[in-house]
Structures are given as C-alpha cells and as structure tokens.
Scaffold this motif. Structure first.
Motif, short mmCIF file in Angstrom:
data_model
loop_
_atom_site.label_atom_id
_atom_site.label_comp_id
_atom_site.label_asym_id
_atom_site.label_seq_id
_atom_site.Cartn_x
_atom_site.Cartn_y
_atom_site.Cartn_z
N VAL A 122 -9.81 -6.71 2.20
CA VAL A 122 -9.45 -5.29 2.07
C VAL A 122 -10.41 -4.57 1.14
CG1 VAL A 122 -7.69 -3.66 1.28
CG2 VAL A 122 -7.03 -5.69 2.60
N GLY A 123 -10.58 -5.08 -0.09
CA GLY A 123 -11.47 -4.42 -1.04
C GLY A 123 -11.38 -5.03 -2.42
N PRO A 163 -11.82 0.08 -1.01
CA PRO A 163 -11.78 -0.76 0.20
C PRO A 163 -13.18 -0.96 0.79
CG PRO A 163 -11.19 1.47 0.76
CD PRO A 163 -11.43 1.47 -0.74
N ASN A 178 -3.39 5.58 1.37
CA ASN A 178 -4.59 5.02 1.98
C ASN A 178 -5.32 6.13 2.73
OD1 ASN A 178 -6.53 3.39 3.14
ND2 ASN A 178 -5.15 2.54 4.69
N THR A 211 -9.72 -6.54 9.55
CA THR A 211 -8.62 -5.81 8.91
C THR A 211 -8.40 -4.46 9.60
OG1 THR A 211 -9.07 -6.84 6.76
CG2 THR A 211 -7.81 -4.78 6.75
N PHE A 243 -7.34 -1.19 8.95
CA PHE A 243 -7.07 -0.32 7.80
C PHE A 243 -6.12 0.82 8.16
CE2 PHE A 243 -10.90 -2.46 6.40
CZ PHE A 243 -10.66 -2.66 5.06
N THR A 279 -6.95 -8.83 -0.37
CA THR A 279 -6.99 -9.25 1.03
C THR A 279 -5.67 -8.90 1.70
OG1 THR A 279 -6.06 -11.47 0.68
CG2 THR A 279 -8.44 -11.22 0.39
N CYS A 280 -5.64 -9.05 3.02
CA CYS A 280 -4.39 -8.96 3.77
C CYS A 280 -4.33 -10.17 4.70
CB CYS A 280 -4.30 -7.65 4.55
SG CYS A 280 -5.51 -7.52 5.88
N VAL A 305 -0.62 -6.29 1.10
CA VAL A 305 -1.88 -6.88 0.67
C VAL A 305 -1.61 -7.95 -0.38
CG1 VAL A 305 -3.22 -4.80 1.14
CG2 VAL A 305 -2.22 -5.14 -1.13
N VAL A 365 0.85 -1.19 0.00
CA VAL A 365 0.00 0.00 0.00
C VAL A 365 0.89 1.24 0.00
CG1 VAL A 365 -1.70 1.30 1.32
CG2 VAL A 365 -1.85 -1.20 1.21
N ILE A 409 -7.58 3.19 -1.85
CA ILE A 409 -6.24 2.69 -1.54
C ILE A 409 -5.48 2.53 -2.85
CG2 ILE A 409 -4.92 0.71 -0.66
CD1 ILE A 409 -7.23 0.16 1.25
N LEU A 427 -2.51 -0.66 7.48
CA LEU A 427 -2.45 -1.55 6.32
C LEU A 427 -1.19 -1.27 5.50
CD1 LEU A 427 -4.15 -3.79 5.01
CD2 LEU A 427 -5.22 -2.01 3.60
#
Length: 289
Positions: A153-154, A168, A121, A254, A256, A147-148, A262, A118, A130, A259
């Motif tokens: 995540v989005g 996200p 953000n 998560t 954020f 994902t993380c 990812v 990232v 993001i 973050l």
C-alpha cells in the motif's frame, strides 16, 4: 618435374620403406600365428580403443549437459510463469483471492503486524494520501511499511496518537525498492499519475531476463518491507530515457479504489538487520581506507 622428385625421394629412402614393410609383415605373422602374442595384442588394442571411446563419450556428455541445463532453466522459467498465470486465472474465475492473502500473511508471520482501517483515501491527485485509524498509541511509527491482503500500500509518513497518514504507491514521492520475483533484478517503483492500477519499475538492467506477466515483489533491500511482498505484474517493457536500462509498466495488485483494511508492519527487526549491514559496510570501507 614432380614425378622426378618423387622417384628421387623413393630411391633415396628406399631402405627405410623396405624396413617398415618388413616390420609390418613380421608383426602380422607374429600376432597371427602365435596365440599368446595375439591375445596380448587383442587385449591391448581393445583397452586403448575402449579408453578412447570412454573419453569421447565423456566429452560429448559434458558439452551436451550445457544444452540440457539451458533447456531445463528455460523450462523451469516457463513452468513458473504458467503456475502464476493459472493461479491468477483461478482467482479471476472463482473470485477467491484468499490464497494470495494467505501467502502475504505467511511472509509477515515473523513480524509484528498492526491491523488498521482506512478512513480517508484520495486517488485523483499527483500526491495522494491515505489516513488510517491507528497511531503512536497503537505502536505505529513513521517509516513503517503498509500492506493489504493483495500487496503493498505505502509508507507511514505522519503519526499522531490515534491516526496516521500514509504515502501510498499512488504518490509521486513514493519510491519503493522492488524486484522481479525469482529473477533477482531490482529497481524502484514510481507512479507518474494517471491510471490508479499502474506504476513503473525503473532502472532494471539491460541484461535482465524476464517475461511479461512476471511478478514484481518487494526486494527487502530497505527497512520498510520484508522481501517478497506482492506489488504487481509486468505489463509492458520500455527503454529508459537514457537507453541504459529498462522501464517496466506494472499492473498493481492492490485495488486502491476499494481499499478498506490494511496492515502496518513493525519494522524493528528490519531496522536491526539494516543497521548490522550498514555497520559491516562501514567497517569494510574503513579497512580499505
């Protein structure tokens, strides 16, 4: 009057009463003073009684099994809830969340995953975005899930050669299909602004059974995410605006605000599966018409 009727009835049918009495006396004498007939009567009576007891026991066991199964189901649900709570507690006490990361990686093992970092953000806008440091040159396409190690995540929104923009969960335009883990009830995840660690799972049916603390995961009903990716835990239950469903407040797994790393999921396999499902549904509709 009643006594007279009774006496008249006895007088009218006295020969039948005498006949029945003599039959009973003869049977008693027959079975009592004849060993063979007595043994036959004893065996037959025991067989009939045994069969009646057997049927009665089977009926009682059948109805008791319903209660036993209900108790076992409740017990399993409670144990699942306790295991999840203990795992979360262990992570909080030891600071070790690698078990969740390992679980996420195991779920994604059958998919191609593109790691990314990232680079920007936002958290304080209604429609946060993001930016990650991978793009089309790295195999990333629009509408891939992101994902993380701790959860969802989005979704990839815009892609250039070396960068991508992700919508996200913390975006009012985000609607991700999710379900309550091991319960099967699903809805869509929606963020309404405010706290960056909470969102709402909408349209959960009124007949759904679940507990506070149950996990919310991706449903797998789209080509964006496979089933079972962690989203969060149920914090509170509300009625929907129309009162026809539940609205669940979800504590997002998560973080954020912190973050950094990812994973972008190559959804080629998921898209192929969804195409087959849509083709099957279209075929059924054509036959029905």
């Amino acid at each position: 009057m009643n006594m007279r009727n009774l006496l008249e009835f006895l007088a009218r049918y006295n020969h039948w009463f005498v006949f029945i009495l003599l039959e009973v006396v003869s049977l008693v004498l027959l079975f009592q003073y004849n060993s063979y007939q007595g043994s036959v009567w004893f065996s037959s009576a025991n067989a009939v009684a045994g069969k009646v007891y057997e049927w009665n026991s089977a009926v009682e066991q059948f109805f008791s099994l319903t209660q036993v199964n209900k108790e076992l189901t409740q017990r399993n649900a409670w144990l699942e809830h306790e295991v999840a709570a203990l795992q979360d507690r262990l992570g909080e006490v030891t600071g070790d969340t690698t078990w969740l990361e390992r679980q996420q990686l195991q779920m994604l093992a059958q998919f191609k995953v593109i790691p990314a970092k990232v680079i920007s953000n936002s958290l304080d806008k209604p429609d946060n975005l993001i930016t990650i440091d991978k793009g089309s040159a790295d195999g990333i396409r629009k509408d891939m899930g992101v994902t993380c190690g701790n959860g969802v995540v989005g979704i990839v929104y815009l892609v250039s050669s070396h960068y991508s923009v992700v919508i996200p969960v913390l975006n009012s335009q985000s609607h991700i299909s999710c379900m309550i883990q091991k319960r099967g009830y699903f809805g869509y995840l929606h963020w309404t602004g405010g706290a960056v660690d909470e969102a709402y799972l909408e349209d959960i049916p009124r007949h759904a059974h679940f507990y506070l603390g149950d996990r919310v995961v991706t449903s797998g009903y789209s080509s964006l995410f496979p089933s079972g990716i962690m989203v969060g835990k149920v914090l509170h239950v509300y009625n929907s605006a129309d009162g026809l469903s539940y609205r669940l407040k979800v504590k997002l797994s998560t973080d954020f605000a912190n973050l950094r790393d990812v994973n972008v999921i190559d959804n080629t396999v998921l898209e192929e599966r969804m195409q087959i499902m849509r083709a099957a549904q279209d075929s059924i509709k054509t036959k029905d018409n």
